[in-house]
Structures are given as structure tokens and as C-alpha cells.
Enzyme design. Structure first.
Site, PDB file in Angstrom:
ATOM      1  N   TYR A   1    -105.447 -25.642 -36.548  1.00  0.00           N
ATOM      2  CA  TYR A   1    -104.643 -25.457 -37.835  1.00  0.00           C
ATOM      3  C   TYR A   1    -105.508 -24.274 -38.782  1.00  0.00           C
ATOM      4  CZ  TYR A   1    -103.238 -30.124 -36.474  1.00  0.00           C
ATOM      5  OH  TYR A   1    -102.792 -31.303 -35.718  1.00  0.00           O
TER       6      TYR A   1
ATOM      7  N   ALA B 176     -90.378 -37.295 -37.427  1.00  0.00           N
ATOM      8  CA  ALA B 176     -89.573 -36.375 -36.762  1.00  0.00           C
ATOM      9  C   ALA B 176     -89.414 -35.163 -37.399  1.00  0.00           C
ATOM     10  CB  ALA B 176     -88.118 -37.294 -36.269  1.00  0.00           C
ATOM     11  N   SER B 177     -90.566 -34.426 -37.695  1.00  0.00           N
ATOM     12  CA  SER B 177     -90.362 -33.372 -38.648  1.00  0.00           C
ATOM     13  C   SER B 177     -89.519 -33.445 -39.936  1.00  0.00           C
ATOM     14  CB  SER B 177     -90.008 -32.184 -37.584  1.00  0.00           C
ATOM     15  OG  SER B 177     -90.645 -32.101 -36.576  1.00  0.00           O
ATOM     16  N   GLY B 178     -89.387 -34.566 -40.331  1.00  0.00           N
ATOM     17  CA  GLY B 178     -88.631 -34.660 -41.817  1.00  0.00           C
ATOM     18  C   GLY B 178     -87.159 -35.397 -41.682  1.00  0.00           C
TER      19      GLY B 178
ATOM     20  N   PHE C   5     -95.751 -36.334 -35.416  1.00  0.00           N
ATOM     21  CA  PHE C   5     -94.184 -36.077 -36.057  1.00  0.00           C
ATOM     22  C   PHE C   5     -93.565 -37.799 -36.165  1.00  0.00           C
ATOM     23  CE2 PHE C   5     -94.060 -32.052 -33.437  1.00  0.00           C
ATOM     24  CZ  PHE C   5     -94.448 -31.380 -34.488  1.00  0.00           C
TER      25      PHE C   5
END
EC number: 1.-.-.-
Length: 310
Positions: free
Chosen positions: A59, A209-211, A206
Site C-alpha cells: 500500500y 465485493a469492491s463496493g 473485499f
């Protein structure tokens, strides 16, 4: 729901909603990130009572760790926090390679300690297997570091079922991290049952689920980041997923809750999952995630939600 849990076999007590800090200094992952906004995210987490912060070298190639270290030092709250970080990546001639060797991981832990401005790391994960170093040997390296007091608990991430068993050959693994959400449930086949049986805490990444599980997307939503390449955001699969999310939204409305909170609360009912680490790019998103702790799901609701996403 219970506000705190002990992570598996460790002595680490965490609030069940942590903070995934990939948007703190993760300039290589997200466009237009601002370091001061990143530090504000950490401050917001601390102000909201979060005590479990998850970061990694990758990151921002150490920048996330540096920013977290600055805020923790500024607040003087190191002993109140559980800080998790991860290593395995290295820069070689401008490209990123994986390395799980003893020499490399020991060196990486020392660098993470400096960046985080601390003399111990609560939870250290091997971020990815390098495909060369025997995984039981990798676990042994982390056991050395634990025995020396450099790290308090041993973690691994992104292993398949065989690799997970290999890593845990000597029973050293305490926390495992892999993708898991209502949309992506492959972990239920082997990974989750193994962790439950072995007393290993499973931390899903996630978790929304990534939004996708926020309920904020429509068929017309256009993605300009990594999501455009993920199958769950493409074509008929995307439309099918949106229909499932609409059913989840109906459950949330009945409970006067946000769709995302219900999706996260469902995860916290799963065996072996002691905590989750949703990410956030803005302080208000982080504050919003904490509302999940107010959601109580009945057994019938848990089963109904599970069936929607089968």
C-alpha cells in the site's frame, strides 16, 4: 452484537469492525490520494473507537505504514491498538517481485517497524506466496520473529487450500486473510472450514465485493479502476449480481439499515470470522462502516441472505 473478539488462538483483542488502510498512502492503488486525507482517515478510525488497523508494504510501497505510524505517534495510543501489516513484495528494477525468503522477511519486518514507529507488530502476514520458498519454512521464519518479540501473531494471506495446510504444517498459523463476501463465497468450500477446525481466525478482504454490496451501483455504472477487469462487474454477471443486491436491499430496508451494513453484519455471523476490515477513502465512509455493529440479524435472516447469494 459483540463489540470485541479475540483473534483465534492469539491474545489480540480487537473491535469487530477494523479499518483496511489501503487508501492511506496507497498511491499505487488509487489515483489522486492525499496524504493528509489518509492521516485523517486514521484519526477518524481512532476517534470512532477502532483498535484494529490493517495495512501492508504494497500500500504505497511503505507509505501507508509511515502515515499510520505518524498518527499513532501523534496520538500516543500505540499500546491500545492492534496493528497488522504484510510483506512479500519488493521492487526490482522498477517491477514488483515476491520474496518469502527468511533473509527478506526478517529485513522487511525491521523496515515495517521503523515505518510504523514501533518496536513490535501485533500481526504480521506473509502477503503472497512466492512460489519458491517452502511454506512451512516461511511460517518458521515468522515463528522466529514471534519468539523474538518483533511480532505478536503469525498471519498468511492469499493461499489456496493446499498452501494453507503446508503453511500450517507445524501449527504456527494464527490468522488467515482471503477474499470472501456474499458475492465471492469460494472460501466456504475448504478455507473457512479448515480455519474453523484449526482455531485460525479468518479475516475476509473485499467484504463488500469492491463496493458491489453497497447497493449504490446500477446497470449504467461505468468503472474506470481495477473493477472494470473483474468478472463480477461485467455483462450478464454484473446484471445478475445487481438483482441479488436488490433483494438484499429489501432486507436492509425492513431493518431500517444500509445494504452495506447488512452485508457486513452477515459476514460477522460466519464461523471463524472474528473481525472484518472494510476500507474507506473518506472519513465519512469509515464512520458509516462502524454502524454495522448496531445490526442484529436473526438466524432466519442470516439463512435468507445466504440463499439470495447461493
Amino acid at each position: 452484537m459483540d463489540q470485541t473478539r479475540t483473534l483465534g488462538k492469539t491474545k489480540l483483542k480487537v473491535k469487530r469492525i477494523g479499518f483496511g488502510a489501503n487508501a492511506v498512502g496507497g498511491h499505487n492503488l488509487f489515483p489522486n490520494l492525499n496524504d493528509e486525507t489518509g492521516k485523517d482517515l486514521v484519526r477518524t478510525a481512532l476517534d470512532g473507537g477502532v483498535n484494529f488497523i490493517d495495512t501492508a508494504f504494497i500500500y504505497g510501497l511503505g507509505r501507508s505504514e509511515e502515515l499510520i505510524g505518524e498518527v499513532v505517534q501523534e496520538r500516543g495510543v500505540r499500546n491500545e491498538l492492534i496493528i497488522a501489516t504484510k510483506g512479500a513484495h519488493k521492487e526490482v528494477d522498477g517491477s514488483i517481485e515476491l520474496d518469502n525468503s527468511r533473509e527478506f522477511l526478517r529485513s522487511e519486518v525491521e523496515k515495517s517497524l521503523k515505518r510504523l514507529k514501533t518496536d513490535y507488530i501485533d500481526l504480521y502476514y506473509v502477503h503472497f506466496p512466492d512460489g519458491k520458498t517452502p511454506l512451512a519454512e516461511v511460517a518458521g521464519t515468522l515463528k522466529e520473529l514471534k519468539d523474538e518479540g518483533k511480532i505478536k501473531a503469525i498471519g498468511a494471506s492469499n493461499l489456496d487450500y493446499q498452501q494453507l495446510q503446508d503453511f500450517n504444517a507445524d501449527g504456527y498459523l494464527e490468522v488467515f486473510q482471503a477474499e470472501y463476501s456474499l458475492i465471492q463465497r469460494d472460501a466456504e468450500k475448504e478455507l473457512l472450514p479448515y480455519c474453523e477446525k484449526q482455531g485460525i481466525s479468518f479475516i475476509p478482504y473485499f467484504p463488500l465485493a469492491s463496493g458491489l454490496l453497497t447497493g449504490k451501483f446500477t446497470q449504467d455504472t461505468v468503472f474506470d479502476d481495477f473493477r472494470k477487469d473483474k468478472p463480477q462487474f461485467q455483462g450478464e454477471t454484473f446484471i445478475h449480481n445487481l438483482k441479488k443486491v436488490d433483494k438484499l436491499k429489501a432486507v436492509a430496508e425492513e431493518k431500517q439499515a444500509d445494504t452495506a451494513h447488512v452485508a457486513l453484519a452477515w459476514l460477522l455471523t460466519r464461523p471463524a470470522i472474528d473481525a472484518i476490515i472494510p476500507g474507506a477513502k473518506r472519513p465519512e465512509q469509515l464512520q458509516d462502516n462502524l454502524k454495522t455493529l448496531n445490526i442484529e440479524l436473526t438466524e432466519d435472516e442470516v439463512n435468507f441472505i445466504s440463499d439470495i447469494f447461493k
